[in-house]
Design a protein around this motif. Structure first.
Motif, PDB file in Angstrom:
ATOM      1  N   PRO A   2       0.825  -1.204   0.000  1.00 53.33           N
ATOM      2  CA  PRO A   2       0.000   0.000   0.000  1.00 53.33           C
ATOM      3  C   PRO A   2       0.865   1.262   0.000  1.00 53.33           C
ATOM      4  CG  PRO A   2       0.000  -1.017   2.163  1.00 53.33           C
ATOM      5  CD  PRO A   2       0.744  -1.940   1.252  1.00 53.33           C
ATOM      6  N   MET A   3       0.273   2.341  -0.439  1.00 52.34           N
ATOM      7  CA  MET A   3       0.953   3.614  -0.517  1.00 52.34           C
ATOM      8  C   MET A   3       1.308   4.101   0.898  1.00 52.34           C
ATOM      9  SD  MET A   3      -0.726   6.610  -2.759  1.00 52.34           S
ATOM     10  CE  MET A   3      -1.805   7.156  -1.436  1.00 52.34           C
ATOM     11  N   GLU A 183      -6.857  -6.018  24.820  1.00 48.66           N
ATOM     12  CA  GLU A 183      -5.832  -6.496  23.881  1.00 48.66           C
ATOM     13  C   GLU A 183      -6.373  -6.564  22.457  1.00 48.66           C
ATOM     14  OE1 GLU A 183      -2.552  -6.962  23.635  1.00 48.66           O
ATOM     15  OE2 GLU A 183      -2.657  -6.072  25.634  1.00 48.66           O
ATOM     16  N   SER A 184      -7.617  -7.041  22.331  1.00 52.56           N
ATOM     17  CA  SER A 184      -8.178  -7.155  20.980  1.00 52.56           C
ATOM     18  C   SER A 184      -8.413  -5.774  20.364  1.00 52.56           C
ATOM     19  CB  SER A 184      -9.443  -8.019  20.956  1.00 52.56           C
ATOM     20  OG  SER A 184     -10.493  -7.381  21.629  1.00 52.56           O
ATOM     21  N   TRP A 185      -8.729  -4.772  21.191  1.00 53.14           N
ATOM     22  CA  TRP A 185      -8.843  -3.394  20.671  1.00 53.14           C
ATOM     23  C   TRP A 185      -7.471  -2.879  20.227  1.00 53.14           C
ATOM     24  CZ3 TRP A 185     -12.886  -1.549  18.644  1.00 53.14           C
ATOM     25  CH2 TRP A 185     -14.163  -1.753  19.177  1.00 53.14           C
ATOM     26  N   PHE A 186      -6.420  -3.203  21.002  1.00 53.85           N
ATOM     27  CA  PHE A 186      -5.071  -2.775  20.602  1.00 53.85           C
ATOM     28  C   PHE A 186      -4.682  -3.422  19.269  1.00 53.85           C
ATOM     29  CE2 PHE A 186      -3.760  -2.102  25.331  1.00 53.85           C
ATOM     30  CZ  PHE A 186      -4.394  -0.867  25.324  1.00 53.85           C
ATOM     31  N   THR A 187      -5.017  -4.688  19.124  1.00 53.96           N
ATOM     32  CA  THR A 187      -4.716  -5.403  17.876  1.00 53.96           C
ATOM     33  C   THR A 187      -5.441  -4.749  16.703  1.00 53.96           C
ATOM     34  OG1 THR A 187      -4.472  -7.448  19.114  1.00 53.96           O
ATOM     35  CG2 THR A 187      -4.774  -7.666  16.738  1.00 53.96           C
ATOM     36  N   PHE A 188      -6.714  -4.416  16.923  1.00 58.70           N
ATOM     37  CA  PHE A 188      -7.504  -3.754  15.887  1.00 58.70           C
ATOM     38  C   PHE A 188      -6.875  -2.404  15.517  1.00 58.70           C
ATOM     39  CE2 PHE A 188     -11.061  -0.771  14.865  1.00 58.70           C
ATOM     40  CZ  PHE A 188     -11.429  -1.323  13.644  1.00 58.70           C
ATOM     41  N   MET A 189      -6.449  -1.629  16.525  1.00 57.84           N
ATOM     42  CA  MET A 189      -5.828  -0.323  16.266  1.00 57.84           C
ATOM     43  C   MET A 189      -4.545  -0.480  15.453  1.00 57.84           C
ATOM     44  SD  MET A 189      -7.688   2.108  17.410  1.00 57.84           S
ATOM     45  CE  MET A 189      -9.336   1.704  17.977  1.00 57.84           C
ATOM     46  N   LYS A 190      -3.741  -1.502  15.779  1.00 52.95           N
ATOM     47  CA  LYS A 190      -2.516  -1.747  15.024  1.00 52.95           C
ATOM     48  C   LYS A 190      -2.842  -2.081  13.569  1.00 52.95           C
ATOM     49  CE  LYS A 190       0.149  -3.229  18.986  1.00 52.95           C
ATOM     50  NZ  LYS A 190       0.444  -4.362  19.854  1.00 52.95           N
ATOM     51  N   GLU A 191      -3.878  -2.881  13.371  1.00 54.19           N
ATOM     52  CA  GLU A 191      -4.277  -3.258  12.010  1.00 54.19           C
ATOM     53  C   GLU A 191      -4.711  -2.053  11.188  1.00 54.19           C
ATOM     54  OE1 GLU A 191      -7.350  -6.200  12.453  1.00 54.19           O
ATOM     55  OE2 GLU A 191      -5.929  -7.731  13.178  1.00 54.19           O
ATOM     56  N   ILE A 192      -5.621  -1.241  11.750  1.00 48.23           N
ATOM     57  CA  ILE A 192      -6.103  -0.093  10.966  1.00 48.23           C
ATOM     58  C   ILE A 192      -5.012   0.966  10.846  1.00 48.23           C
ATOM     59  CG2 ILE A 192      -8.573  -0.519  11.347  1.00 48.23           C
ATOM     60  CD1 ILE A 192      -8.573   1.718  13.445  1.00 48.23           C
ATOM     61  N   GLY A 193      -4.108   1.022  11.838  1.00 45.41           N
ATOM     62  CA  GLY A 193      -2.971   1.931  11.738  1.00 45.41           C
ATOM     63  C   GLY A 193      -2.068   1.522  10.586  1.00 45.41           C
ATOM     64  N   GLY A 194      -1.859   0.211  10.463  1.00 47.46           N
ATOM     65  CA  GLY A 194      -1.033  -0.313   9.379  1.00 47.46           C
ATOM     66  C   GLY A 194      -1.607  -0.017   8.011  1.00 47.46           C
ATOM     67  N   GLU A 195      -2.945   0.033   7.960  1.00 49.63           N
ATOM     68  CA  GLU A 195      -3.619   0.329   6.673  1.00 49.63           C
ATOM     69  C   GLU A 195      -3.894   1.818   6.505  1.00 49.63           C
ATOM     70  OE1 GLU A 195      -7.133  -2.086   6.856  1.00 49.63           O
ATOM     71  OE2 GLU A 195      -5.964  -3.897   7.239  1.00 49.63           O
ATOM     72  N   ALA A 196      -3.576   2.590   7.534  1.00 48.81           N
ATOM     73  CA  ALA A 196      -3.804   4.044   7.529  1.00 48.81           C
ATOM     74  C   ALA A 196      -5.272   4.360   7.221  1.00 48.81           C
ATOM     75  CB  ALA A 196      -2.873   4.739   6.547  1.00 48.81           C
ATOM     76  N   VAL A 197      -6.185   3.675   7.877  1.00 46.68           N
ATOM     77  CA  VAL A 197      -7.622   3.955   7.700  1.00 46.68           C
ATOM     78  C   VAL A 197      -8.260   4.282   9.045  1.00 46.68           C
ATOM     79  CG1 VAL A 197      -7.920   2.584   5.633  1.00 46.68           C
ATOM     80  CG2 VAL A 197      -8.249   1.494   7.855  1.00 46.68           C
TER      81      VAL A 197
END
Length: 197
Positions: A2-3, A183-197
């Motif tokens: 991704p960009m 923990e699952s919220w932190f995981t979700f934040m890392k995921e959407i952070g990685g996708e910049a969404v």
């Protein structure tokens, strides 16, 4: 791949105490974003002395420091991540004061010299994600309270100034979150952070 995007994280919790969930959610989002090489800048409202805006004359002039240099991070970002706790049904006063100060001198909307009388959207091309935490269950907020603070931000300053698309995440009943749920919220934040969404 991704960009690579430039992300500005606005941590809207007015209390600098590191134990607050909002700070940790911002950290997790930043971690995910940096892990996938996005460029991250941060604005921590708790660290800023934000005066209240009191007049139109003031609103027409640029804001004082530190707001002036902090808002440059918004100008330079492709994506805004805003997180805050729900206080009295709205965003904390210091965060609202920050947006009012940041908006000075046509930063978000340019109203002067617009021939059609329609303001120029200064944030076109940028996207946003809003995260709101609260003590009440999220369903009560969504349906019973009409998600007012969220809509005010999405339809107000962000929507009017051109942010698009906008996504949001509501985290309810925060006092009852189990460690695994956190923990699952932190995981979700890392995921959407990685996708910049």
């Amino acid at each position: 791949t991704p960009m690579t995007r430039s992300i500005c994280i606005i941590d809207g919790h007015p209390d600098p105490d590191p134990d607050h969930l909002i700070h940790a959610l911002c950290d997790a989002y930043a971690e995910g974003a940096e892990a996938t090489n996005h460029k991250v800048s941060r604005i921590r409202v708790a660290d800023l002395n934000v005066p209240f805006l009191t007049s139109q004359a003031e609103f027409d002039d640029p804001p004082p420091e530190p707001i002036l240099s902090q808002r440059e991070k918004i100008a330079e970002a492709d994506h805004l991540f805003i997180a805050f706790p729900l206080w009295l049904g709205g965003m904390p006063a210091r965060l609202k004061a920050f947006f009012e100060q940041a908006a000075r001198a046509e930063f978000f909307l340019k109203t002067r010299e617009s021939n059609a009388g329609w303001p120029e959207r200064m944030m076109k091309g940028k996207s946003a994600r809003i995260v709101v935490t609260m003590g009440m269950p999220d369903l009560i907020y969504r349906f019973g309270m009409d998600a007012g603070a969220l809509k005010a931000l999405e339809r107000g300053v962000l929507g009017l100034s051109g942010f698009k698309p906008m996504h949001h995440t509501i985290i309810g009943s925060v006092d009852e979150l189990t460690p695994s749920k956190v923990e699952s919220w932190f995981t979700f934040m890392k995921e959407i952070g990685g996708e910049a969404v």
